[in-house]
Motif scaffolding. Structure first.
Motif, PDB file in Angstrom:
ATOM      1  N   TRP A 326       0.835  -1.198   0.000  1.00 31.87           N
ATOM      2  CA  TRP A 326       0.000   0.000   0.000  1.00 31.87           C
ATOM      3  C   TRP A 326       0.872   1.251   0.000  1.00 31.87           C
ATOM      4  O   TRP A 326       0.550   2.251  -0.642  1.00 31.87           O
ATOM      5  N   ARG A 330       0.530   4.083  -2.948  1.00 35.42           N
ATOM      6  CA  ARG A 330       0.112   5.484  -2.752  1.00 35.42           C
ATOM      7  C   ARG A 330       1.263   6.461  -2.952  1.00 35.42           C
ATOM      8  O   ARG A 330       1.049   7.580  -3.438  1.00 35.42           O
ATOM      9  N   PHE A 354      -6.043  -4.044  -4.507  1.00 33.01           N
ATOM     10  CA  PHE A 354      -5.774  -2.637  -4.793  1.00 33.01           C
ATOM     11  C   PHE A 354      -6.574  -2.105  -5.986  1.00 33.01           C
ATOM     12  O   PHE A 354      -6.409  -0.941  -6.355  1.00 33.01           O
ATOM     13  N   ASP A 357      -8.646   0.886  -5.075  1.00 32.89           N
ATOM     14  CA  ASP A 357      -7.787   2.058  -4.882  1.00 32.89           C
ATOM     15  C   ASP A 357      -7.402   2.667  -6.228  1.00 32.89           C
ATOM     16  O   ASP A 357      -7.393   3.898  -6.386  1.00 32.89           O
ATOM     17  N   ASP A 360     -10.337   4.566  -7.434  1.00 33.28           N
ATOM     18  CA  ASP A 360     -10.459   5.833  -6.699  1.00 33.28           C
ATOM     19  C   ASP A 360      -9.552   6.901  -7.306  1.00 33.28           C
ATOM     20  O   ASP A 360      -9.987   8.030  -7.590  1.00 33.28           O
ATOM     21  N   TRP A 376      -5.498  13.101  -1.762  1.00 35.56           N
ATOM     22  CA  TRP A 376      -5.495  12.220  -0.594  1.00 35.56           C
ATOM     23  C   TRP A 376      -6.708  12.467   0.297  1.00 35.56           C
ATOM     24  O   TRP A 376      -7.255  11.529   0.887  1.00 35.56           O
ATOM     25  N   LYS A 379      -9.599  10.405  -0.847  1.00 35.83           N
ATOM     26  CA  LYS A 379      -9.343   8.972  -0.994  1.00 35.83           C
ATOM     27  C   LYS A 379      -9.798   8.191   0.230  1.00 35.83           C
ATOM     28  O   LYS A 379      -9.418   8.506   1.355  1.00 35.83           O
ATOM     29  N   ASP A 381      -9.636   5.149   2.766  1.00 35.88           N
ATOM     30  CA  ASP A 381      -8.571   4.247   3.217  1.00 35.88           C
ATOM     31  C   ASP A 381      -9.163   2.862   3.441  1.00 35.88           C
ATOM     32  O   ASP A 381      -9.988   2.665   4.329  1.00 35.88           O
ATOM     33  N   ARG A 382      -8.737   1.901   2.642  1.00 36.83           N
ATOM     34  CA  ARG A 382      -9.272   0.536   2.723  1.00 36.83           C
ATOM     35  C   ARG A 382      -8.312  -0.452   3.392  1.00 36.83           C
ATOM     36  O   ARG A 382      -8.613  -1.638   3.462  1.00 36.83           O
ATOM     37  N   HIS A 383      -7.165   0.010   3.824  1.00 39.25           N
ATOM     38  CA  HIS A 383      -6.147  -0.900   4.353  1.00 39.25           C
ATOM     39  C   HIS A 383      -5.859  -0.549   5.807  1.00 39.25           C
ATOM     40  O   HIS A 383      -5.607   0.604   6.137  1.00 39.25           O
TER      41      HIS A 383
END
Length: 393
Positions: A326, A330, A354, A357, A360, A376, A379, A381-383
């Protein structure tokens, strides 16, 4: 606290006492022994002429009746005020200062200790001889007195004197000294405006010495903080960064490696050239996840974004930790912006976690936003990669 501030504080205290008189008297803290109401009692000469906030006691005096407890929010804060401050300031010397500090510490009066620390900075000023005398006292002290002496010296202009710098370096290098003293010496050097190449190497040697423990960590931080000061004044960061990068590659202490790579974050010089190759190697091979993530972060602030993008693309397939992946994902966006999208698509194909992401970032850039900070903010946050310091990963 400056003397002018003390006068203001005293005036405010007097005004509040006039207005609140009886109410404030009812809020005086309980005491286990009787206290005298005689405000003209002499100051204790062993305290250096300043009476601390501790009330005097008389043997045989009956204990006062319990006072009504008040809620915390109903107690008005009062400015610090100590008997004998005027006399102390008029005739202050290191001897009277030392006695006053001992009295403040013994009474647990942190506000008085803070005042004394700031007053000692004024007393030292640019006098290197006096600064060395303060170091003599500090070396024979323990906390919290040690911290007061060293913090006062750190903020005095005399700390820039080569004789004082040399003494601090020797104190930090001395393997026979307590670690707390060595760390305090390294910390006191952090207000230097610059470090000579030879002194950079001496700090690095302490940072690389595993037996230095906390002193090694503080030496690393000091290198970074002086780098920030020098860079912001002159644009010069390369000599410091070269050694910090070496520490980040070779130290046996994970916390020291991590800190060495983090320190440029406080001034964000643009990384380029050979540094990028070395950071890429750390990002791929360091045994600690946190250090690999930090190397990825460091690569993102660069004058060669395409080279950084290639480093992220190459490292992704061999990396098996989701959180490091991740970071690669990013920070590729931070380094190259919308130009990173094809690389993100490739990463998402290799690891479907991912794909959302990538979608996104694709949507956000398609909307016309280009600044990474705004990207950011938009965005999700999935992690679950943000952990409390010290918690297991």
């Amino acid at each position: 606290m400056q003397r002018s501030s003390l006068k203001v504080a005293a005036l405010l205290g007097a005004l509040l006492l006039i207005v609140l008189g009886a109410a404030l008297l009812s809020r005086r803290p309980d005491s286990k022994v009787g206290s005298s109401s005689d405000s003209t009692a002499p100051t204790d000469p062993s305290s250096g002429g300043i009476r601390t906030a501790t009330a005097p006691t008389h043997a045989g005096s009956p204990a006062p009746p319990p006072q009504e407890r008040r809620p915390k929010e109903d107690v008005l804060p009062m400015p610090g005020c100590w008997e004998g401050v005027g006399e102390f300031d008029k005739d202050v010397s290191l001897d009277t200062f030392r006695r006053a500090l001992a009295a403040a510490v013994g009474a647990g009066d942190q506000q008085l200790a803070q005042y004394l620390q700031e007053r000692l900075t004024e007393i030292i000023g640019g006098d290197a001889t006096l600064a060395l005398q303060v170091l003599d006292l500090a070396e024979k002290s323990q906390q919290p007195e040690l911290g007061v002496f060293m913090e006062a010296l750190k903020n005095a202009s005399a700390v820039q004197d080569p004789k004082v710098v040399e003494r601090l370096l020797k104190m930090g290098e001395d393997k026979g000294s307590p670690l707390v003293n060595r760390a305090a010496a390294m910390d006191t050097l952090e207000t230097q405006k610059r470090l000579s190449p030879a002194n950079i190497q001496r700090l690095k040697a302490v940072a690389m010495d595993v037996s230095a423990d906390s002193a090694g960590w503080v030496a690393t931080r000091t290198l970074g903080r002086v780098m920030k000061e020098d860079y912001e004044r002159t644009g010069n960061f390369a000599p410091y960064w070269e050694e910090l990068l070496d520490i980040g590659e070779k130290s046996e202490d994970m916390a020291v490696r991590l800190l060495a790579l983090e320190m440029p974050s406080y001034s964000d010089p643009l990384i380029g050239g050979e540094s990028m190759d070395r950071l890429s190697q750390i990002m791929r091979t360091d045994r600690e996840r946190d250090v690999r993530e930090m190397a990825a972060f460091r690569l993102a602030v660069t004058q060669e974004p395409d080279k950084a993008l290639e480093a992220y693309r190459t490292a992704f397939p061999a990396e098996h930790d989701e959180c490091v992946r991740w970071a690669l994902f990013r920070f590729a966006v931070r380094a190259a912006g919308a130009r990173a999208l094809p690389v993100l698509q490739q990463m998402a194909a290799q690891d479907p976690r991912f794909l959302p992401d990538y979608q996104d970032f694709l949507r956000l850039y398609a909307g016309g936003t280009v600044d990474f900070a705004r990207i950011w903010l938009g965005k999700e946050d999935r992690h679950q990669c943000i952990v409390e310091e010290g918690a297991p990963h």
